[in-house]
Design an enzyme around this catalytic site. Sequence first.
Site, mmCIF file in Angstrom:
data_model
loop_
_atom_site.group_PDB
_atom_site.id
_atom_site.type_symbol
_atom_site.label_atom_id
_atom_site.label_comp_id
_atom_site.label_asym_id
_atom_site.label_seq_id
_atom_site.Cartn_x
_atom_site.Cartn_y
_atom_site.Cartn_z
ATOM 1 N N CYS A 8 0.837 -1.228 0.000
ATOM 2 C CA CYS A 8 0.000 0.000 0.000
ATOM 3 C C CYS A 8 0.854 1.252 0.000
ATOM 4 O O CYS A 8 0.459 2.280 0.584
ATOM 5 C CB CYS A 8 -0.980 0.017 1.173
ATOM 6 S SG CYS A 8 -2.136 -1.331 1.115
ATOM 7 N N ALA A 9 2.015 1.175 -0.611
ATOM 8 C CA ALA A 9 2.866 2.359 -0.758
ATOM 9 C C ALA A 9 3.506 2.247 -2.143
ATOM 10 O O ALA A 9 4.721 2.164 -2.290
ATOM 11 C CB ALA A 9 3.915 2.403 0.345
#
Length: 455
Positions: free
Chosen positions: A377-378
């Site tokens: 999620c980055a």
Amino acid sequence: MSVQPSLPTTEVEYGDPLPVLGADVTVPLVTGGEVPYAALDYAASSPVLRSVWNDVASYVPYYGSVHRGAGYLSQLSTDLFEQSRQTVREFLGCRGEDEVVFTRSTTDSLNMMAAILPAGTRVYVFETEHHAALLPWRDTEFTLLRAPSTRHEAVEIVAEALAGHDPEQPGLVCVTGASNVTGELWPVAEISEVAHAAGARVVLDAAQLVPHRPVDIQELGVDYIAFSGHKMYAPFGAGVLAGRADWLREAEPYLAGGGASRRVVRGDDGFSVEWQQGSARHEAGSPNVVGAYALASACRALQSEGFDSLMAREEALLRRTLAGLAAIPQVKVLSLLNDSAPRVGVISFVVEGWNSSHLASVLSAEHGIGVRDGMFCAHPLVRNLLGNAPDQPDECGAPEPLAPGERPVNAVRASFGAGTPVEHLDRLVASVAQLARDGARWTYRTEAGRCVPVR
Ligand code: PMP
């Protein structure tokens, strides 16, 4: 385990000051037999502290509705809910006027933060943030800050961006305390100083910091802190947004509903509503009292154990694991703020020739090790760290080896903390070494984008 790279000997006592549940869970291996499960995905969700579980179990028979009921258990639950808020307030070293709002998670807290910004606020956020800290500002004016390559540069980038900030305009810098990809600690206090000098406030994404380091809102000089219970050994669906009361007080409630409304009157053209002040304004609906109680229990446990011993133990595990991985020539550990930046127990890496999804599946199926693979999620940060072109696919479950020189599109992450036995990390290092040298023993195929063992 056939390969054991030489590991540094250490004086550190790897005892278990804060035991977690699940230490005795065994899992089947695709190659036959069972092994103790090595839970190395704390950065996603940590196991439950035994003390948290015990506290929850003792409370649950007395559970009752919060803030509404006249009965004894309702009053007891309301008291415990408010005491939990007080525990969090003390845990964070809040200023007298700060509010502590219970939310669902860090994501919820940061979306709440975006919702309470005064009109015209400009947000400054590093492109390297977790999506929960990167995306909530889409409807606000925001400045995307480039990825720094040192802690010092991170402060300089904020200073440069804020040099043009109009002090009359509300400003907010959003920064992470510890990266969920590299584990590196960001210079939060220094960034706060620069932000405040320019008249901007700071919100700290402390999702990965709170389980590993003491977080004091005043020492760090931040204005708001967001974090989740499930990453700090209390996975019962609660999170926190704590900080300055004025923006919270002046904003429309995050959710409209009971609990947030003090008085609702039917008028000719709808309703007139008098909203609550304080934390209740942003906690509409029945609050998650068990979640809040569990989160407060974790705060108490971390505080009473003391971060000094937790940090010393984690640091020793970290050094041992990094040294073990460094001895495997095919492994590259990812780092943004260069190798000397202090870290928490989060290590992402790639292995030459290996698709990371394949590696993670083999670690699970053949070694009983639970890590995470992907972009965590980055996406912008991981693409930056892997040097990939931005249009490469995000996920790839193909088990084929990478061609020589071909770059992996995602990484493997091992993360740990309280209750992690040294054996779990030693097994990780030994397994990666063996896989890098000999390859997988089993055959795998791609199913719905994931690598799975062929059975
Ligand atoms: N920020 C960081 C740094 C995180 O690691 C995470 C979770 N991976 C989040 C925010 C979001 O937390 P949650 O999923 O609990 O909302």
